[in-house]
Design a protein around this motif. Sequence first.
Motif, PDB file in Angstrom:
ATOM      1  N   VAL A 109      14.038   4.944 -10.747  1.00 51.89           N
ATOM      2  CA  VAL A 109      14.127   5.808 -11.934  1.00 51.89           C
ATOM      3  C   VAL A 109      14.658   5.021 -13.129  1.00 51.89           C
ATOM      4  N   ILE A 110      15.696   4.245 -12.919  1.00 46.37           N
ATOM      5  CA  ILE A 110      16.296   3.488 -14.022  1.00 46.37           C
ATOM      6  C   ILE A 110      15.354   2.402 -14.533  1.00 46.37           C
ATOM      7  N   THR A 111      14.748   1.648 -13.621  1.00 44.04           N
ATOM      8  CA  THR A 111      13.871   0.569 -14.080  1.00 44.04           C
ATOM      9  C   THR A 111      12.610   1.109 -14.740  1.00 44.04           C
ATOM     10  N   THR A 112      12.056   2.179 -14.200  1.00 47.34           N
ATOM     11  CA  THR A 112      10.849   2.761 -14.800  1.00 47.34           C
ATOM     12  C   THR A 112      11.152   3.324 -16.188  1.00 47.34           C
ATOM     13  N   SER A 113      12.232   4.072 -16.292  1.00 43.32           N
ATOM     14  CA  SER A 113      12.637   4.602 -17.607  1.00 43.32           C
ATOM     15  C   SER A 113      12.970   3.467 -18.563  1.00 43.32           C
ATOM     16  N   GLY A 114      13.659   2.465 -18.031  1.00 46.33           N
ATOM     17  CA  GLY A 114      14.048   1.324 -18.857  1.00 46.33           C
ATOM     18  C   GLY A 114      12.856   0.555 -19.389  1.00 46.33           C
ATOM     19  N   VAL A 115      11.860   0.327 -18.560  1.00 51.70           N
ATOM     20  CA  VAL A 115      10.658  -0.392 -19.010  1.00 51.70           C
ATOM     21  C   VAL A 115       9.971   0.401 -20.117  1.00 51.70           C
TER      22      VAL A 115
ATOM     23  N   ALA B  28      18.075  -5.694 -14.549  1.00 50.85           N
ATOM     24  CA  ALA B  28      19.474  -6.091 -14.737  1.00 50.85           C
ATOM     25  C   ALA B  28      20.325  -4.885 -15.120  1.00 50.85           C
ATOM     26  N   ALA B  29      19.776  -4.011 -15.960  1.00 52.68           N
ATOM     27  CA  ALA B  29      20.512  -2.819 -16.374  1.00 52.68           C
ATOM     28  C   ALA B  29      20.715  -1.855 -15.204  1.00 52.68           C
ATOM     29  N   ALA B  30      19.834  -1.874 -14.235  1.00 49.18           N
ATOM     30  CA  ALA B  30      19.920  -0.952 -13.095  1.00 49.18           C
ATOM     31  C   ALA B  30      20.967  -1.376 -12.070  1.00 49.18           C
TER      32      ALA B  30
END
Length: 152
Positions: free
Chosen positions: A78-84, A104-106
Motif C-alpha cells: 500500500v505504501i509503495t504503490t501510493s508512494g509511486v 525507502a519511505a515504506a
Amino acid sequence: MIRRQLIRFAAVGVVNTGTYYACYLLLLPWLPYVAAHVLAFAVSMVGSFFLTCRFTYNTRPTWRKFLLFPLTNAANFVITTSGVYLLVDVLRLDSTYAPLVAAAAAIPVTFVVSRMIMLGGPAPDAEAGGDSASTNTRESLGESVARTTPTA
C-alpha cells in the motif's frame, strides 16, 4: 535496541529480495512468470518470517505471528504503490527512481507493523528482548491482580 532491530530488519529485507529473485529465476524456465512470481514470493515470505523472528527480534515463531506476518507485506504494498503514484503523478519524479524512494519511505512503517506482530506492540521491550519481556510483564501483572483480588 530499536535502531539495531531496524538495521537487522533492513538486512532481512535485502536477503528476502535476493531469495525471491533467485527462486523466481529458478522457477521461470518451468512455470509461467506469474506462477513463478507467486511461488517465489511465498517462499521468500516464509523465509523472511523466520529470519525476522530470530534475527531481527529474537522471538519465538508462533502460528499466530506466521498468519499475521503477511500484513507487513500488505502495508509495504500500500505504501509503495501510493508512494509511486504520488511521486510520479503529483511530484513529477522520474518513474525510474520513484519505486526506490517509495520503498525507502515504506521501511519505517513496515518495521512498525512487523514489530507489532512479532512483539505485540511498538513500544521498546527490555534488553532481554522478544517475547520473554512481554511474558514477564504479563506474569507480573497477573501476580499483582492475584494478590489484590479477594478470594472467597
